[in-house]
Design an enzyme around this catalytic site. Structure first.
Site, short mmCIF file in Angstrom:
data_model
loop_
_atom_site.label_atom_id
_atom_site.label_comp_id
_atom_site.label_asym_id
_atom_site.label_seq_id
_atom_site.Cartn_x
_atom_site.Cartn_y
_atom_site.Cartn_z
N GLY A 39 9.61 -24.57 -11.74
CA GLY A 39 10.24 -25.63 -11.50
C GLY A 39 9.99 -26.65 -12.79
O GLY A 39 10.79 -27.74 -13.04
N GLY A 40 9.13 -26.55 -13.43
CA GLY A 40 8.53 -27.20 -14.61
C GLY A 40 8.60 -28.67 -14.45
O GLY A 40 8.03 -29.27 -13.47
N THR A 41 8.98 -29.43 -15.56
CA THR A 41 8.73 -30.90 -15.53
C THR A 41 9.75 -31.63 -14.49
O THR A 41 8.98 -32.44 -13.60
CB THR A 41 9.00 -31.52 -16.81
N CYS A 42 11.06 -31.26 -14.41
CA CYS A 42 11.75 -31.93 -13.52
C CYS A 42 11.31 -31.93 -12.04
O CYS A 42 11.08 -32.96 -11.48
CB CYS A 42 13.28 -31.28 -13.69
N HIS A 440 39.05 -48.41 -2.54
CA HIS A 440 38.63 -49.81 -2.45
C HIS A 440 37.85 -49.72 -0.93
O HIS A 440 38.32 -49.04 -0.19
CB HIS A 440 39.79 -50.80 -2.24
C1 LIG Z 1 8.63 -38.93 -15.52
C2 LIG Z 1 10.05 -38.28 -16.00
C3 LIG Z 1 11.00 -38.50 -15.27
C4 LIG Z 1 12.12 -37.68 -15.55
N1 LIG Z 1 13.22 -37.86 -14.93
C5 LIG Z 1 14.41 -37.33 -15.09
C6 LIG Z 1 15.75 -37.52 -14.53
O1 LIG Z 1 15.83 -38.35 -13.58
N2 LIG Z 1 16.84 -36.90 -14.70
C7 LIG Z 1 16.93 -35.82 -16.00
O2 LIG Z 1 17.80 -35.42 -16.30
N3 LIG Z 1 15.58 -35.75 -16.41
C8 LIG Z 1 14.55 -36.41 -16.35
N4 LIG Z 1 13.26 -36.07 -17.16
C9 LIG Z 1 13.59 -35.10 -18.14
C10 LIG Z 1 13.46 -33.65 -17.46
O3 LIG Z 1 12.19 -33.57 -16.68
C11 LIG Z 1 13.49 -32.49 -18.60
O4 LIG Z 1 14.19 -32.77 -19.56
C12 LIG Z 1 13.55 -31.25 -18.00
O5 LIG Z 1 12.40 -31.08 -17.08
C13 LIG Z 1 14.00 -30.12 -18.83
O6 LIG Z 1 12.94 -29.23 -18.86
P1 LIG Z 1 13.12 -27.89 -19.45
O7 LIG Z 1 13.84 -26.96 -18.83
O8 LIG Z 1 13.35 -27.95 -20.99
O9 LIG Z 1 11.48 -27.30 -19.45
P2 LIG Z 1 10.40 -28.01 -18.29
O10 LIG Z 1 10.99 -28.40 -17.11
O11 LIG Z 1 9.63 -28.77 -19.09
O12 LIG Z 1 9.76 -26.54 -18.06
C14 LIG Z 1 9.02 -25.75 -18.92
C15 LIG Z 1 8.09 -24.82 -18.36
O13 LIG Z 1 7.48 -23.90 -19.39
C16 LIG Z 1 6.17 -23.66 -18.93
N5 LIG Z 1 5.55 -23.19 -20.12
C17 LIG Z 1 5.26 -24.05 -21.34
N6 LIG Z 1 4.76 -23.20 -22.12
C18 LIG Z 1 4.70 -21.80 -21.74
C19 LIG Z 1 4.06 -20.56 -22.11
N7 LIG Z 1 3.69 -20.40 -23.21
N8 LIG Z 1 4.04 -19.51 -21.32
C20 LIG Z 1 4.71 -19.75 -19.98
N9 LIG Z 1 5.03 -20.80 -19.29
C21 LIG Z 1 5.13 -21.95 -20.18
C22 LIG Z 1 5.84 -25.00 -18.39
O14 LIG Z 1 4.40 -24.63 -17.51
C23 LIG Z 1 6.81 -25.47 -17.58
O15 LIG Z 1 6.96 -24.94 -16.29
C24 LIG Z 1 12.29 -36.76 -16.73
C25 LIG Z 1 11.03 -36.55 -17.29
C26 LIG Z 1 9.85 -37.49 -16.99
C27 LIG Z 1 8.57 -36.96 -17.79
#
Ligand SMILES: Cc1cc2nc3c(=O)[nH]c(=O)nc-3n(C[C@H](O)[C@H](O)[C@H](O)COP(=O)(O)OP(=O)(O)OC[C@H]3O[C@@H](n4cnc5c(N)ncnc54)[C@H](O)[C@@H]3O)c2cc1C
Length: 456
Positions: A39-42, A440
């Protein structure tokens, strides 16, 4: 022996899992590698936990205002542990649903570990060596931690570590007055912390038009958040149990004290430890992977999707990257990343919904513009809800009548902006928009009205 796949997806963020889903459904043998949390960052440290906290903070805020609505609730307290437990529950459910879907998927192998290229067509994950014809990099980014003077002498927090706190900070200093910092600032203020926002620019969210920055500052200050702008040389020093943050602003005290300090000063891509040079994948000066309009990297069998390509920093841009790459590869489409309109929201309360260009951006690009504006005090639904802070603004090209952009800072602004987003995508002109019949009472119903009240 090397394990062979048709495609390998590195990173289970917002583009990786749906890409795996499409490829596997098309009969390809796919591996998905994730080094930390599915699920990463989001899902784990971004959108989901923060918006869950925003909801708790809104509940506390509304409860404190209950008397404004003729409702008696007595003193309002925030149970921080319960708030964080609710957040963790929502995050955990979201992560495990996604993990279950991926692990149950036919043709898909999920591997835990850090992936690194060892040749253009081979990666290593722990002891495993995996080969594939195609790669999709979705490694996202992490909080940037600049080398402020004294930073190594104090404990600072990022979005990830702040979300792991189990005790409410007494006094939170947020360094960075942009999207991530402001959401946390308001949330923690509403939970009961004293909050100061320190920003080096002369205004908050400086990418927005000045009037938007100004209105957001007023909203935050009205809740007791201290805002310190033009903070030229930020530095840190331990001061008893607290942290002194040197701000050197043009006015006011030269330092502020915090029990906790959040660094929210931008993000950097997770591209430094991927072996990209071995794979022939170019990065720019900031570490973002260079991609073309179809999101292909300098290696023709490798795509980069999401935050790591520098073409967006949102969940919806990452997901849209997947849609573009998948459509081009599997459906014979010719979609381009440059065809999309930039859209996003800032989830302070009331939220800011944004589409396309700001007025300043439109003028800088040479457009002659007409502007429409309306304060939320003149939006019936906002008045009825007792939430009249903010305003709406639209930007239209005077010569072509094209809608160039909009900002809705107000109750429901994150939803109401979608009328404008969809109109822009469909090429609807400003005058055509004025003929839309809207429901409305809604915030959206005033958008056609504003398009009919444009001035130079
Ligand atoms: C506090 C905060 C709030 C946010 N709120 C919003 C919001 O409300 N709405 C919105 O649209 N966006 C929001 N964002 C931005 C959003 O979270 C990111 O733009 C989104 O997660 C897109 O990420 P991504 O798919 O590029 O990768 P990510 O979601 O970052 O996932 C990347 C994954 O790759 C993995 N990884 C990295 N390197 C390696 C490797 N070498 N080998 C294996 N795995 C690896 C990581 O562990 C991670 O799980 C927010 C960000 C933050 C920090």
């Amino acid at each position: 022996m090397n394990r062979r796949f048709d495609a390998i997806v590195i990173g289970a963020g917002q583009a990786g899992p749906p890409m795996v889903g499409r490829l596997a459904a098309a009969g390809q043998k796919v591996a998905l590698i994730e080094r930390k949390l599915i699920g990463g960052t989001c899902v784990n440290t971004g959108c989901t936990p923060t918006k869950t906290l925003v909801a708790s903070a809104y509940a506390a805020h509304l409860a404190r205002r209950a008397a404004d609505f003729g409702v008696n609730v007595g003193p309002v307290g925030v149970d921080f542990a319960a708030v964080m437990a609710r957040k963790s529950n929502v995050v955990g459910n979201s992560r495990s649903r996604l993990g279950d879907w991926l692990r149950d998927m036919a043709n898909c192998t999920v591997l835990e570990g850090h992936a690194r290229f060892v040749s253009p067509t081979t990666i290593r994950v722990g002891d495993d060596v995996l080969e594939a014809e195609r790669f999709f990099i979705n490694v996202g980014g992490r909080a940037a931690i600049p080398d402020f003077p004294g930073r190594d002498q104090v404990r600072t927090l990022t979005n990830t570590t702040l979300l792991g706190l189990d005790v409410l900070p007494r006094c939170l200093v947020v360094v960075g007055g942009s999207y991530v910092g402001l959401e946390f600032a308001q949330v923690f203020r509403r939970f009961g912390a004293a909050v100061t926002v320190v920003e080096k620019a002369p205004r908050l969210v400086s990418r927005e038009d000045e009037e938007v920055s100004h209105a957001i500052r007023k909203i935050l200050e009205a809740e007791g958040i201290e805002v310190r702008l033009e903070s030229e040389c930020i530095r840190f020093e331990p001061r008893g149990a607290d942290i002194a943050v040197g701000v050197n602003c043009m006015s006011g005290d030269p330092e502020v004290l915090g029990s906790h300090v959040l660094l929210a000063v931008g993000r950097r891509p997770n591209t430094d430890d991927l072996g990209l040079e071995v794979a022939g994948v170019e990065v720019d000066a900031h570490g973002y992977i260079v991609v073309d309009e179809s999101l292909k990297t300098s290696a023709p069998h490798i795509w980069a999707l999401g935050d790591c390509n520098g073409r967006g920093a949102f969940t919806h841009t990452s997901y849209n990257d997947f849609e573009i790459a998948a459509a081009n590869l599997l459906d014979g489409a010719a979609r381009k990343v440059g065809d999309r309109t930039p859209v996003y929201a800032l989830y302070v309360d009331p939220p800011l919904g944004r589409a396309g260009l700001t007025e300043a951006e439109a003028r800088a690009k040479g457009h002659a513009v007409r502007i429409g504006r309306r304060p939320m005090t003149r939006v019936a639904r906002a008045v009825e809800k007792g939430e009249t802070q903010g305003f709406m603004k639209v930007v239209v090209d005077s010569d072509t009548d094209a809608i160039l952009g909009a900002a809705i800072l107000g109750v429901g602004g994150d939803e109401a902006i979608h009328g404008v987003i969809e109109a822009m995508a469909a090429g609807v002109t400003a005058s055509a928009y004025t003929r839309v019949m809207a429901i409305h009472p809604t915030v959206s119903e005033l958008v056609p009205t504003i398009f009919g009240e444009l001035s130079p």
